[in-house]
Write an enzyme that holds these catalytic residues in place. Structure first.
Site, mmCIF file in Angstrom:
data_model
loop_
_atom_site.group_PDB
_atom_site.id
_atom_site.type_symbol
_atom_site.label_atom_id
_atom_site.label_comp_id
_atom_site.label_asym_id
_atom_site.label_seq_id
_atom_site.Cartn_x
_atom_site.Cartn_y
_atom_site.Cartn_z
ATOM 1 N N GLU A 93 0.983 -1.404 0.009
ATOM 2 C CA GLU A 93 0.017 -0.079 -0.364
ATOM 3 C C GLU A 93 1.377 1.236 0.271
ATOM 4 O OE1 GLU A 93 -1.475 3.252 3.201
ATOM 5 O OE2 GLU A 93 -2.020 0.373 3.236
ATOM 6 N N HIS A 94 1.973 1.110 0.668
ATOM 7 C CA HIS A 94 3.053 2.617 0.771
ATOM 8 C C HIS A 94 3.724 2.252 -0.633
ATOM 9 C CE1 HIS A 94 2.879 3.757 5.380
ATOM 10 N NE2 HIS A 94 2.095 3.069 4.995
#
Length: 425
Positions: A52-53
Site C-alpha cells: 500500500e505504501h
C-alpha cells in the site's frame, strides 16, 4: 437495487460498480483488493500494508514525484488504507477529471515499479510508523489486546507487520507477492458521484485487458479464529493516564443480528447520550474519553469499551463499564433509548448519501461482504425492525462472564482484577 447503481463483471474476474449521483460535481474512484493482513502468511506479516505504501513510490510511467504532482493537480484527495480483510486505494476528483484519476490510480495499483532504493527507504518509514504506534497509548494498547484476544491467529498480528518481517520485504519478495495477489479476480473498481457507468467500464476494460488471461481466483484459506478472554495488565509508568479496553466476541459481518448489535453498541457507548458517556464522564467526571465500538469480520466480531482515566479511578471505570453490560443483559433497553439510536443510525445513513466517498466505499464493502448491494432503504428498514428484545438477546448471547476480556496500559497504581467481578448474567 437502486436504479443509479450498476454492476459489470468482466471475463477476467474484475468487478466494476458505480453509483450515479447526478447532483454532484465530484466523483470518487476506488480500487479495492479483497485481501488484507489476515490473508498473509505469518512470515510476510505486514506485506499488504507495505505494498500500500510502496505503490506511491513510482510506476513504469510515473516517478514518485510525478504521482505526487499529478495527485495535487487533480485535487490532492488520494488516499490508501490496509485493514485486516481488505486493501484500498481511493481518489476524489471533480467529475471532468475522472479519466485522468482512473489512469493514475490504476497505474499505481497494477504497475508499481518497486525500486530497490525506494523499498529500503519505505522500510524505514514503516518502522518509524511502528514507533509512532508505540508512542500512542490507545493504538499500542489495541495491538497488545489483539495479540492476546486472537492468540496464534493473523487477526492478532499488527497490520503494519513487525520490524523483523518488514526488513525482509525486498524487491523480489514484494513484486512476487503483488503479482500473485493483485489480479483482476481479487479486485473491485467502485466509483460514485457524477460518473457514467459505461465510461468506468471502458476505462477499466482498457487498463485490465492485458490481464484477461488471469481468470483464476483461488480463494484464500482463512483460519477461523479462536478468541481468548485474557486479562492483560501492562505497566507503563511514564503515562499520566491508565488506558483500558474491555471486550467480548460479537456478531459477524453477515449476521442477521448486526442491526441489533449496532444499536446495542450505540446505546452503551456510541455518543454523548450513551450510558457510558453519561455515567462515566457526565455524572462522575472520571474520564474525558470513553465509549464503545464494534468491528465485524467475515467469521467473528469484537465488541469493545474504551476509556482513558487516572490510575486511581481505574477500578471505578471498570466497575461502571461492567455494570453497563450487566444492566443490558438483565434489564434490556427502553423503547425511548432504542428509538433515539435508531434516529442516530438513520441520520448517519442519510448523511452518507450526500458523500461520494461514503457511497463508493459502501459499494465495495457490500460486494466484498455480501456479494450484492444493500440499499439505504433496506438498511433503514432493517434498523426499524429491531425490537427491544432483539437488543437484549444480543447482549445476553455475547456479554458472558467467561468471555469478557480486559486489557489495561499505563501507571496502573497496583490495579488488580478478578474475573468474578465480570458477572453479567
Amino acid at each position: 437495487m437502486n436504479e443509479n447503481i450498476q454492476v459489470t463483471r468482466l471475463a477476467n474476474g474484475l468487478t466494476i460498480l458505480t453509483e450515479k449521483m447526478p447532483d454532484l460535481r465530484s466523483a470518487t474512484i476506488g480500487i479495492w483488493l479483497k485481501k488484507g493482513s489476515r490473508h498473509e502468511p505469518a512470515e510476510l506479516n505486514g506485506i499488504y500494508h507495505f505494498i500500500e505504501h510502496a505503490v506511491f513510490k513510482g510506476t513504469q510511467r510515473r516517478s514518485a514525484f510525478d504521482i505526487a504532482t499529478e495527485s495535487d493537480r487533480l485535487g490532492g484527495n488520494l488516499d490508501a488504507f490496509t485493514s485486516h480483510e481488505s486493501t484500498g486505494f481511493v481518489m476524489k476528483v471533480v467529475d471532468k477529471s475522472v479519466p485522468q484519476a482512473f489512469d493514475l490510480l490504476a497505474d499505481m495499483v497494477i504497475n508499481p515499479l518497486f525500486d530497490k532504493t525506494e523499498l529500503r527507504r519505505e522500510q524505514k518509514v514503516i518502522i518509524e510508523e511502528m514507533k509512532m504506534v508505540e508512542d500512542s497509548p490507545e493504538e499500542f494498547l489495541g495491538e497488545l489486546f489483539n495479540h492476546a484476544f486472537f492468540p496464534d491467529h493473523p487477526l492478532g498480528l499488527p497490520i503494519e507487520g513487525t520490524r523483523q518481517t518488514v526488513k525482509t520485504f525486498d524487491q523480489e519478495t514484494t513484486a512476487a507477492f503483488h503479482r500473485e495477489t493483485f489480479t483482476p479476480g481479487n479486485l473491485i473498481v467502485a466509483a460514485a458521484g457524477n460518473v457514467e457507468h459505461a465510461q468506468i467500464v471502458e476505462l477499466a476494460s482498457n487498463f485490465f485487458v492485458a490481464q484477461e488471461t488471469e481468470i483464476q481466483n483461488p480463494k484464500s484459506k482463512i483460519q477461523n479464529p479462536k478468541m481468548a478472554a485474557p486479562i492483560l495488565l501492562k505497566k507503563k509508568p511514564d503515562l499520566e493516564q491508565a488506558h483500558l479496553v474491555i471486550a467480548t466476541p460479537f456478531v459477524t459481518a453477515k449476521s442477521e443480528q448486526r442491526y441489533a448489535a449496532h444499536l446495542l453498541t450505540n446505546i452503551i457507548g456510541g455518543g454523548t447520550s450513551s450510558r457510558l458517556w453519561q455515567s462515566v464522564r457526565e455524572k462522575r467526571g472520571l474520564a474525558y474519553s470513553v465509549g464503545a465500538s464494534a468491528i465485524s469480520f467475515q467469521d467473528c466480531g469484537v465488541f469493545s469499551i474504551y476509556a482513558g482515566t487516572s490510575p486511581v479511578q481505574l477500578e471505578k471505570v471498570v466497575a461502571l463499564s461492567i455494570s453497563a453490560m450487566r444492566k443490558m443483559v438483565r434489564r434490556g433497553v427502553s423503547a425511548a433509548e432504542l428509538e433515539l439510536v435508531k434516529e442516530q443510525a438513520a441520520a448517519s445513513i442519510l448523511f452518507g448519501l450526500e458523500d461520494s466517498s461514503v457511497r463508493a466505499a459502501s459499494l465495495a464493502e457490500n460486494e466484498m461482504i455480501h456479494g450484492r448491494q444493500i440499499s439505504p432503504d433496506e438498511t433503514l428498514a432493517n434498523f426499524q425492525k429491531v425490537s427491544t428484545a432483539d437488543v437484549q438477546n444480543v447482549a445476553a448471547e455475547f456479554f458472558q462472564t467467561d468471555k469478557i476480556a480486559l486489557a489495561a496500559l499505563g501507571n496502573l497504581n497496583g490495579f488488580k482484577v478478578k474475573r468474578s467481578r465480570f458477572e453479567t448474567a
